[in-house]
Design a protein around this motif. Structure first.
Motif, PDB file in Angstrom:
ATOM      1  N   ILE A 167      -1.074 -28.083   7.454  1.00  0.00           N
ATOM      2  CA  ILE A 167      -1.262 -27.275   8.508  1.00  0.00           C
ATOM      3  C   ILE A 167      -0.068 -26.619   8.663  1.00  0.00           C
ATOM      4  CG2 ILE A 167      -1.515 -26.987  10.838  1.00  0.00           C
ATOM      5  CD1 ILE A 167      -2.988 -29.883  10.489  1.00  0.00           C
ATOM      6  N   ALA A 168       0.521 -25.239   8.232  1.00  0.00           N
ATOM      7  CA  ALA A 168       1.232 -24.042   8.678  1.00  0.00           C
ATOM      8  C   ALA A 168       1.146 -22.413   9.292  1.00  0.00           C
ATOM      9  CB  ALA A 168       2.102 -23.873   7.344  1.00  0.00           C
ATOM     10  N   MET A 169       2.148 -22.972   9.872  1.00  0.00           N
ATOM     11  CA  MET A 169       2.420 -21.582  10.050  1.00  0.00           C
ATOM     12  C   MET A 169       3.320 -20.798   9.431  1.00  0.00           C
ATOM     13  SD  MET A 169       3.294 -21.620  14.252  1.00  0.00           S
ATOM     14  CE  MET A 169       3.937 -20.191  14.571  1.00  0.00           C
ATOM     15  N   ARG A 170       4.164 -21.175   8.261  1.00  0.00           N
ATOM     16  CA  ARG A 170       5.228 -21.198   7.299  1.00  0.00           C
ATOM     17  C   ARG A 170       4.156 -20.338   6.606  1.00  0.00           C
ATOM     18  NH1 ARG A 170      10.095 -19.399   9.009  1.00  0.00           N
ATOM     19  NH2 ARG A 170      11.184 -21.410  10.165  1.00  0.00           N
ATOM     20  N   PHE A 171       4.423 -19.332   5.693  1.00  0.00           N
ATOM     21  CA  PHE A 171       3.978 -18.544   4.687  1.00  0.00           C
ATOM     22  C   PHE A 171       4.210 -18.775   3.545  1.00  0.00           C
ATOM     23  CE2 PHE A 171       4.453 -14.844   1.227  1.00  0.00           C
ATOM     24  CZ  PHE A 171       3.370 -14.874   1.269  1.00  0.00           C
ATOM     25  N   HIS A 172       5.538 -19.427   3.342  1.00  0.00           N
ATOM     26  CA  HIS A 172       5.741 -20.472   1.843  1.00  0.00           C
ATOM     27  C   HIS A 172       5.284 -21.439   1.954  1.00  0.00           C
ATOM     28  CE1 HIS A 172       8.015 -16.749   0.248  1.00  0.00           C
ATOM     29  NE2 HIS A 172       7.433 -16.721  -0.639  1.00  0.00           N
ATOM     30  N   GLY A 173       4.894 -22.557   2.940  1.00  0.00           N
ATOM     31  CA  GLY A 173       4.083 -23.345   2.902  1.00  0.00           C
ATOM     32  C   GLY A 173       2.986 -23.030   2.558  1.00  0.00           C
TER      33      GLY A 173
ATOM     34  N   ALA B 238      -0.942 -24.769  -1.383  1.00  0.00           N
ATOM     35  CA  ALA B 238      -1.908 -24.162  -2.534  1.00  0.00           C
ATOM     36  C   ALA B 238      -1.711 -24.472  -3.457  1.00  0.00           C
ATOM     37  CB  ALA B 238      -2.593 -23.368  -1.841  1.00  0.00           C
ATOM     38  N   ALA B 239      -1.023 -23.953  -3.595  1.00  0.00           N
ATOM     39  CA  ALA B 239      -0.676 -24.064  -5.686  1.00  0.00           C
ATOM     40  C   ALA B 239      -0.765 -25.779  -6.005  1.00  0.00           C
ATOM     41  CB  ALA B 239       1.193 -23.395  -5.659  1.00  0.00           C
ATOM     42  N   GLU B 240      -0.130 -26.570  -5.474  1.00  0.00           N
ATOM     43  CA  GLU B 240       0.099 -28.147  -5.700  1.00  0.00           C
ATOM     44  C   GLU B 240      -1.501 -28.739  -5.508  1.00  0.00           C
ATOM     45  OE1 GLU B 240       2.252 -29.326  -8.013  1.00  0.00           O
ATOM     46  OE2 GLU B 240       3.628 -27.041  -7.503  1.00  0.00           O
ATOM     47  N   GLY B 241      -2.437 -27.731  -4.868  1.00  0.00           N
ATOM     48  CA  GLY B 241      -4.024 -28.420  -4.854  1.00  0.00           C
ATOM     49  C   GLY B 241      -4.324 -29.037  -3.840  1.00  0.00           C
ATOM     50  N   CYS B 242      -3.458 -28.565  -2.636  1.00  0.00           N
ATOM     51  CA  CYS B 242      -3.512 -29.366  -0.794  1.00  0.00           C
ATOM     52  C   CYS B 242      -4.720 -28.290  -0.952  1.00  0.00           C
ATOM     53  CB  CYS B 242      -3.023 -29.035  -0.055  1.00  0.00           C
ATOM     54  SG  CYS B 242      -1.421 -29.927  -0.863  1.00  0.00           S
ATOM     55  N   ARG B 243      -5.911 -28.792   0.451  1.00  0.00           N
ATOM     56  CA  ARG B 243      -6.279 -28.077   1.199  1.00  0.00           C
ATOM     57  C   ARG B 243      -5.710 -27.671   2.592  1.00  0.00           C
ATOM     58  NH1 ARG B 243      -8.239 -33.025   0.346  1.00  0.00           N
ATOM     59  NH2 ARG B 243     -10.826 -33.366   0.078  1.00  0.00           N
ATOM     60  N   CYS B 244      -5.836 -26.194   2.904  1.00  0.00           N
ATOM     61  CA  CYS B 244      -4.703 -25.700   3.597  1.00  0.00           C
ATOM     62  C   CYS B 244      -5.526 -25.261   5.524  1.00  0.00           C
ATOM     63  CB  CYS B 244      -4.589 -24.632   3.106  1.00  0.00           C
ATOM     64  SG  CYS B 244      -3.662 -25.298   1.921  1.00  0.00           S
ATOM     65  N   SER B 245      -4.861 -25.333   5.916  1.00  0.00           N
ATOM     66  CA  SER B 245      -5.090 -24.878   7.369  1.00  0.00           C
ATOM     67  C   SER B 245      -4.260 -23.724   7.725  1.00  0.00           C
ATOM     68  CB  SER B 245      -5.395 -25.913   8.293  1.00  0.00           C
ATOM     69  OG  SER B 245      -6.196 -24.859   9.298  1.00  0.00           O
ATOM     70  N   ALA B 246      -4.245 -23.280   8.189  1.00  0.00           N
ATOM     71  CA  ALA B 246      -3.382 -21.903   9.205  1.00  0.00           C
ATOM     72  C   ALA B 246      -3.050 -21.757  10.462  1.00  0.00           C
ATOM     73  CB  ALA B 246      -2.865 -20.870   7.948  1.00  0.00           C
ATOM     74  N   ILE B 247      -1.980 -21.073  11.136  1.00  0.00           N
ATOM     75  CA  ILE B 247      -1.828 -20.854  12.533  1.00  0.00           C
ATOM     76  C   ILE B 247      -0.680 -19.761  11.799  1.00  0.00           C
ATOM     77  CG2 ILE B 247      -0.637 -20.747  14.798  1.00  0.00           C
ATOM     78  CD1 ILE B 247      -1.296 -24.130  13.820  1.00  0.00           C
ATOM     79  N   SER B 248      -1.085 -18.393  11.557  1.00  0.00           N
ATOM     80  CA  SER B 248      -0.496 -17.344  11.715  1.00  0.00           C
ATOM     81  C   SER B 248      -0.445 -16.737  12.744  1.00  0.00           C
ATOM     82  CB  SER B 248      -2.019 -16.213  11.289  1.00  0.00           C
ATOM     83  OG  SER B 248      -1.009 -15.163  10.775  1.00  0.00           O
ATOM     84  N   TYR B 249       0.803 -16.576  12.641  1.00  0.00           N
ATOM     85  CA  TYR B 249       2.424 -16.042  13.850  1.00  0.00           C
ATOM     86  C   TYR B 249       2.420 -14.477  12.623  1.00  0.00           C
ATOM     87  CZ  TYR B 249       6.047 -16.451  10.283  1.00  0.00           C
ATOM     88  OH  TYR B 249       6.672 -16.532   9.243  1.00  0.00           O
ATOM     89  N   ASP B 250       2.071 -14.302  11.710  1.00  0.00           N
ATOM     90  CA  ASP B 250       2.532 -12.374  11.238  1.00  0.00           C
ATOM     91  C   ASP B 250       1.493 -12.371  10.350  1.00  0.00           C
ATOM     92  OD1 ASP B 250       4.244 -11.296   8.282  1.00  0.00           O
ATOM     93  OD2 ASP B 250       5.278 -11.127  10.282  1.00  0.00           O
TER      94      ASP B 250
ATOM     95  N   GLY C  97      -9.086 -17.314   0.954  1.00  0.00           N
ATOM     96  CA  GLY C  97      -9.636 -17.996   2.107  1.00  0.00           C
ATOM     97  C   GLY C  97      -9.645 -19.597   3.395  1.00  0.00           C
ATOM     98  N   ILE C  98      -8.055 -19.438   3.385  1.00  0.00           N
ATOM     99  CA  ILE C  98      -7.266 -20.333   4.145  1.00  0.00           C
ATOM    100  C   ILE C  98      -8.177 -20.209   5.404  1.00  0.00           C
ATOM    101  CG2 ILE C  98      -5.775 -21.441   5.588  1.00  0.00           C
ATOM    102  CD1 ILE C  98      -4.055 -20.161   2.678  1.00  0.00           C
ATOM    103  N   GLN C  99      -8.942 -20.954   6.125  1.00  0.00           N
ATOM    104  CA  GLN C  99      -9.438 -21.175   7.692  1.00  0.00           C
ATOM    105  C   GLN C  99      -7.862 -21.798   8.535  1.00  0.00           C
ATOM    106  OE1 GLN C  99     -12.562 -23.978   7.085  1.00  0.00           O
ATOM    107  NE2 GLN C  99     -14.122 -22.994   6.504  1.00  0.00           N
ATOM    108  N   GLY C 100      -8.055 -20.805   9.562  1.00  0.00           N
ATOM    109  CA  GLY C 100      -7.359 -21.460  10.686  1.00  0.00           C
ATOM    110  C   GLY C 100      -7.468 -20.423  11.251  1.00  0.00           C
ATOM    111  N   TRP C 101      -6.110 -19.877  12.776  1.00  0.00           N
ATOM    112  CA  TRP C 101      -6.320 -19.047  13.442  1.00  0.00           C
ATOM    113  C   TRP C 101      -5.123 -18.614  13.735  1.00  0.00           C
ATOM    114  CZ3 TRP C 101      -6.767 -24.583  14.090  1.00  0.00           C
ATOM    115  CH2 TRP C 101      -8.400 -25.136  14.787  1.00  0.00           C
ATOM    116  N   GLU C 102      -5.121 -17.140  14.566  1.00  0.00           N
ATOM    117  CA  GLU C 102      -4.469 -16.428  14.932  1.00  0.00           C
ATOM    118  C   GLU C 102      -3.494 -17.362  15.991  1.00  0.00           C
ATOM    119  OE1 GLU C 102      -3.096 -13.824  13.736  1.00  0.00           O
ATOM    120  OE2 GLU C 102      -5.115 -13.403  11.935  1.00  0.00           O
TER     121      GLU C 102
END
Length: 344
Positions: A258-264, A269-281, A292-297
């Motif tokens: 679960i990440a806000m960090r872009f490179h996080g 994702a590069a290491e095969g994790c499920r991802c959820s994002a919170i976008s600040y940028d 196709g990552i789910q999450g929220w602004e």
């Protein structure tokens, strides 16, 4: 042997930017000797095993340029004025100086913007016009340069191709594991942070997962990590890792991030994790769309912990990570950034 000055947001304690530097050094041809401009030259030399000098010292900068054949803007969002109006002036000024001193100039893996001010846009256009070769990491940057009739090559962020190393710190921690990477931001209010912490409690209780709190830039992220850890003291741990390869390696032992960090998000994702994002940028929003990552602004994050928590549980249980074929394609295309380096 050629010498190249590498310029980026280096030595600032930001894991994403140190990962960009590590990726650049990994891709740099053997006949090019790097000299890195850094806010903390001793730390950069120790971490990356390269020569470094003070990015704030005019004398050091001039000496570095006089000794060098090429100037490389390292990857990332250097030309943007969202964090400071000084960024385009500093980086654009260095590009102009390099050009004026006759160095071969490269803008490498750039993510351009946001550029809110007319002056920022003017100096950015001027600076990219001064580049001999350009690669960008997203379609928005490529379109902006196309509008300015400046040619470039587009490829995924180089950190996709950074070689990860297993992180020994994980061996003693319970599994399954969920990594959390939040950062301070004006829109992450106390109310939103409290709501997010309650949602993480919901997620942890439903999945029995161990929470790994990973501050990508401890000066901005660690206090938030401490607040979360205080709420889950026996079911979470804070992992601070300054080595970019080991930082990426954390995600080899994680089920979900679960990440806000872009490179996080990219590392996970590069290491095969499920991802959820919170976008600040916008760069995070574009990455969410591309992968196709789910999450929220961040501004639209729900104000009910159970709503966030249920969504995270659904993603943990049913969301598939990128396939190995998708990851390989992104890694292979990220290596396109080596083309302009090979021409030095």
């Amino acid at each position: 042997m050629q010498r190249a000055v590498l310029c980026g947001y280096y030595g600032m304690g930001n894991g994403g930017d140190e990962a960009l530097l590590a990726s650049l050094l990994q891709m740099l041809p053997s006949h090019v000797q790097p000299l890195v401009l850094s806010a903390n030259p001793k730390a950069t030399e120790k971490l990356h095993q390269v020569e470094s000098c003070d990015r704030y010292s005019v004398r050091s900068l001039l000496r570095a340029f006089k000794r060098s054949d090429a100037f490389i803007w390292g990857g990332g969002s250097l030309m943007q004025d969202a964090t400071s109006a000084r960024n385009p002036i500093y980086y654009g000024g260095l590009m102009g100086l390099a050009r004026g001193m006759g160095l071969n100039t490269v803008a490498w893996a750039q993510g351009i913007g946001p550029l809110h001010r007319p002056f920022s846009r003017w100096i950015t256009k001027l600076a990219f016009n001064a580049c001999d070769r350009i690669t960008v990491r997203d379609s928005g940057s490529a379109q902006l340069l196309a509008d300015w009739q400046i040619p470039c090559i587009m490829a995924p962020d180089p950190v996709w191709a950074l070689k990860a190393e297993p992180t020994p710190q994980l061996l003693s921690l319970p599994s399954p594991r969920i990594a959390v990477m939040l950062r301070s931001h004006p829109l992450l209010t106390n109310a939103k942070l409290t709501c997010s912490i309650e949602a993480l409690k919901y997620l942890q209780a439903a999945t029995d997962a161990y929470i790994l709190l990973v501050p990508f830039q401890p000066s901005k992220d660690e206090e938030i990590a401490r607040q979360i850890h205080a709420s889950l003291p026996t079911k979470s741990a804070i992992i601070v890792q300054d080595n970019p390869r080991l930082l990426k390696g954390i995600f080899q032992g994680v089920e979900m991030a679960i990440a806000m960090r872009f490179h996080g998000l990219i590392m996970a994702a590069a290491e095969g994790c499920r991802c959820s994002a919170i976008s600040y940028d916008p760069k995070v929003t574009r990455l969410m769309s591309d992968l196709g990552i789910q999450g929220w602004e961040l501004a639209e994050l729900p104000d009910r912990p159970d709503a966030i928590g249920r969504e995270w549980v659904e993603q943990f249980a049913n969301r598939e990570p990128l396939s190995s074929a998708q990851i390989k394609s992104l890694v292979d295309r990220a290596l396109i950034h080596t083309q302009v380096l090979a021409e030095l």
